[in-house]
Design an enzyme around this catalytic site. Structure first.
Site, PDB file in Angstrom:
ATOM      1  N   HIS A 115       0.887  -1.178   0.000  1.00 10.95           N
ATOM      2  CA  HIS A 115       0.000   0.000   0.000  1.00 10.95           C
ATOM      3  C   HIS A 115       0.917   1.217   0.000  1.00 10.95           C
ATOM      4  O   HIS A 115       1.397   1.649   1.049  1.00 10.95           O
ATOM      5  CB  HIS A 115      -0.902  -0.013   1.236  1.00 10.95           C
ATOM      6  CG  HIS A 115      -1.879  -1.137   1.226  1.00 10.95           C
ATOM      7  ND1 HIS A 115      -2.898  -1.223   0.300  1.00 10.95           N
ATOM      8  CD2 HIS A 115      -2.001  -2.233   2.018  1.00 10.95           C
ATOM      9  CE1 HIS A 115      -3.606  -2.321   0.516  1.00 10.95           C
ATOM     10  NE2 HIS A 115      -3.081  -2.949   1.550  1.00 10.95           N
ATOM     11  N   ASP A 141      -1.492  -0.835  -4.152  1.00  9.88           N
ATOM     12  CA  ASP A 141      -2.165   0.393  -4.600  1.00  9.88           C
ATOM     13  C   ASP A 141      -1.213   1.563  -4.345  1.00  9.88           C
ATOM     14  O   ASP A 141      -0.275   1.444  -3.550  1.00  9.88           O
ATOM     15  CB  ASP A 141      -3.564   0.597  -3.980  1.00  9.88           C
ATOM     16  CG  ASP A 141      -3.629   0.525  -2.468  1.00  9.88           C
ATOM     17  OD1 ASP A 141      -2.593   0.745  -1.791  1.00  9.88           O
ATOM     18  OD2 ASP A 141      -4.731   0.256  -1.935  1.00  9.88           O
ATOM     19  N   GLU A 183      -1.205  -6.590  -2.216  1.00  9.25           N
ATOM     20  CA  GLU A 183      -2.279  -5.595  -2.049  1.00  9.25           C
ATOM     21  C   GLU A 183      -1.888  -4.260  -2.668  1.00  9.25           C
ATOM     22  O   GLU A 183      -2.148  -3.193  -2.092  1.00  9.25           O
ATOM     23  CB  GLU A 183      -2.608  -5.418  -0.556  1.00  9.25           C
ATOM     24  CG  GLU A 183      -2.950  -6.728   0.138  1.00  9.25           C
ATOM     25  CD  GLU A 183      -3.381  -6.572   1.598  1.00  9.25           C
ATOM     26  OE1 GLU A 183      -3.679  -5.449   2.040  1.00  9.25           O
ATOM     27  OE2 GLU A 183      -3.407  -7.605   2.299  1.00  9.25           O
TER      28      GLU A 183
END
Ligand code: XIL
Length: 447
Positions: free
Chosen positions: A234, A264, A262
């Site tokens: 993240h 992003d 994950e």
């Protein structure tokens, strides 16, 4: 009544077409990310919300990604909200979707300090009780999906930033050995699933990733079943750690797989073309770092569209963190992923707007579609989108645009309120139409 077979082949056509047929026509042949990844021996995935897996969201999830991670559906509070009473609805739905689309599933997550049911967190348990609760949870969930899950994030976020163990229900009640036990129970329930420990802020070489490294090393030495390390990733715009590839490599050298689980890249809102270009570079460098290490096997984005991202709700003022915008138009970040996976550069050149046609639902006589006009590096103050329909395709109604069909030629112009397409933004309009025979997707021309 059309045969089932016809219905399926049309659905397949629509699935690909929503993504492939964009204007300018030079972009029409973009290869799906999952195919680019497969050619490099990698898997590219996305976190998903089960209830959204229809229409354009389902089309993109199915066409572009080779792996799905349930964003929330497999967490303890979701699957066992009341002790002894289980709800597998969303998890089952995601697993079934993945199987129908020939996708892997990453199970997420079995042991965590967050998103646990209140009966568990508010209870008073002896360590023997806690241990048996955890063992039952793992055996039940892993056992239910035995043979259907490629990899499990067995333990999530066990460390503090300084590399000490996080104080949690599990650590406080069972000691650090809860990690080895959880892995052992998960392995017993599904010996074929790859078992991971997953954490954030462990992408670069630092105190936290070194603690994780030392843990994995000692688990391996003790013969505990640990197959992989998940780096959540993240990230903040412009802050991909310089040591990412080196860090991936040191875990690989321990003999475990690595996954970016994950990914992003959040930015302060509003987005603009400069930020979106930086974001493209960031996605590209993360994917390239994984692509460079043989044992880095999976790159998963935490939601593929800005309309399904946890970022705005968790980091106020930040957003636009995923590769597709809220209207499902691919952003520069999408092309950053594609390029790092060896795709040819198909980014709309700076100062371009594109139109993407998609069928959002279809039944035996009609369908609903949408066109998204997206601009990067330039803006529009008015627009006109046109295309040519085939025999039997007839527009009946449009919204957020004024559309006319004359013979086969369809022309849509902006409504009074949505002529502006900002730099880095998009506008979508929708329509209903009838079809018979076949329902091919046209190439849309702007201007
Ligand atoms: C997030 C989900 O995306 C949100 O919908 C939910 O409200 C909170 O959790 N690290 C993880 C994920 O391992 O499970 C988290 O997912 C994001 C941070």
């Amino acid at each position: 009544m059309r045969s089932l077979r016809t219905g399926l082949s049309l659905a397949a056509l629509v699935t690909g077409a929503a993504l492939l047929f964009t204007a300018p026509a030079a972009h029409a042949a973009d290869t799906p990310l999952r195919d680019l990844a497969a050619a490099k021996g990698k898997v590219v995935g996305t976190a998903v919300t089960g209830s959204k897996l229809t229409g354009s969201y389902g089309d993109i999830a199915g066409a572009q990604f080779g792996s799905l991670t349930p964003g929330n559906a497999m967490k303890w509070e979701t699957v066992e909200p009341t002790q002894g009473s289980f709800n597998w609805t969303e998890a089952d739905q995601i697993v079934a979707f993945a199987q129908a689309h020939n996708q892997q599933v990453r199970g997420h997550t079995l042991v965590w300090h967050s998103q646990n049911p209140s009966w568990l967190t508010n209870g008073t348990w002896t360590s023997a009780q806690l241990s048996s609760l955890l063992q039952n949870h793992i055996s039940t969930e892993v056992g239910r999906y035995k043979g259907k899950i490629a990899a499990w994030d067995v333990v999530n976020e066990p460390f503090n930033e300084d590399g000490t163990y996080r104080s949690t229900l599990w650590y406080n009640g069972l000691g650090a050995n809860y990690i080895a036990q959880a892995l052992t129970w998960a392995h017993a329930a599904d010996p074929a699933a790859k078992l991971y420990i997953n954490d954030y802020n462990v992408e670069g070489v630092n105190a936290k990733s070194t603690a994780l490294y030392n843990l994995v090393k000692s688990l391996r030495a003790a013969g505990v079943p640990i197959d992989g390390v998940g780096l959540q990733a993240h990230l903040i715009l412009g802050q991909v750690p310089a040591t990412l590839q080196q860090n991936i490599q040191r875990f690989a050298d321990l003999g475990v797989d690595v996954a970016i689980t994950e990914l992003d890249v959040r930015m302060a809102l509003p987005a603009d073309s400069g930020k979106l270009a930086q974001q493209k570079a960031d996605f590209k460098s993360v994917v390239a770092a994984c692509a460079a290490v043989t044992r880095c096997v999976n790159i998963t984005v935490w939601g593929f569209t800005d309309s399904d991202s946890w970022v705005p709700g968790t980091f106020p003022g930040y957003g636009a963190a995923t590769p597709y915008d809220e209207n499902y138009a691919p952003k520069p970040a999408y092309y950053g992923i594609a390029e790092a996976l060896g795709g040819t550069t198909t980014t709309p050149p700076t100062g371009a707007c594109s139109a993407t046609y998609g069928v959002t639902s279809q039944w035996n006589t009609g369908f609903t579609g949408q066109v998204t006009i997206a601009c990067t590096g330039t803006a529009l103050s008015s627009w006109r989108a046109s295309w040519t329909y085939g025999t039997g395709q007839q527009l009946t109604q449009a919204w957020n645009a004024t559309c006319t069909q004359s013979g086969a030629a369809v022309t849509c112009t902006n409504a009074s309120y949505n002529g502006t397409v900002p730099d880095g933004g998009s506008v979508t309009f929708g329509f209903n139409a009838s079809w018979s025979g076949s329902n091919p997707v046209p190439v849309v021309t702007l201007g």
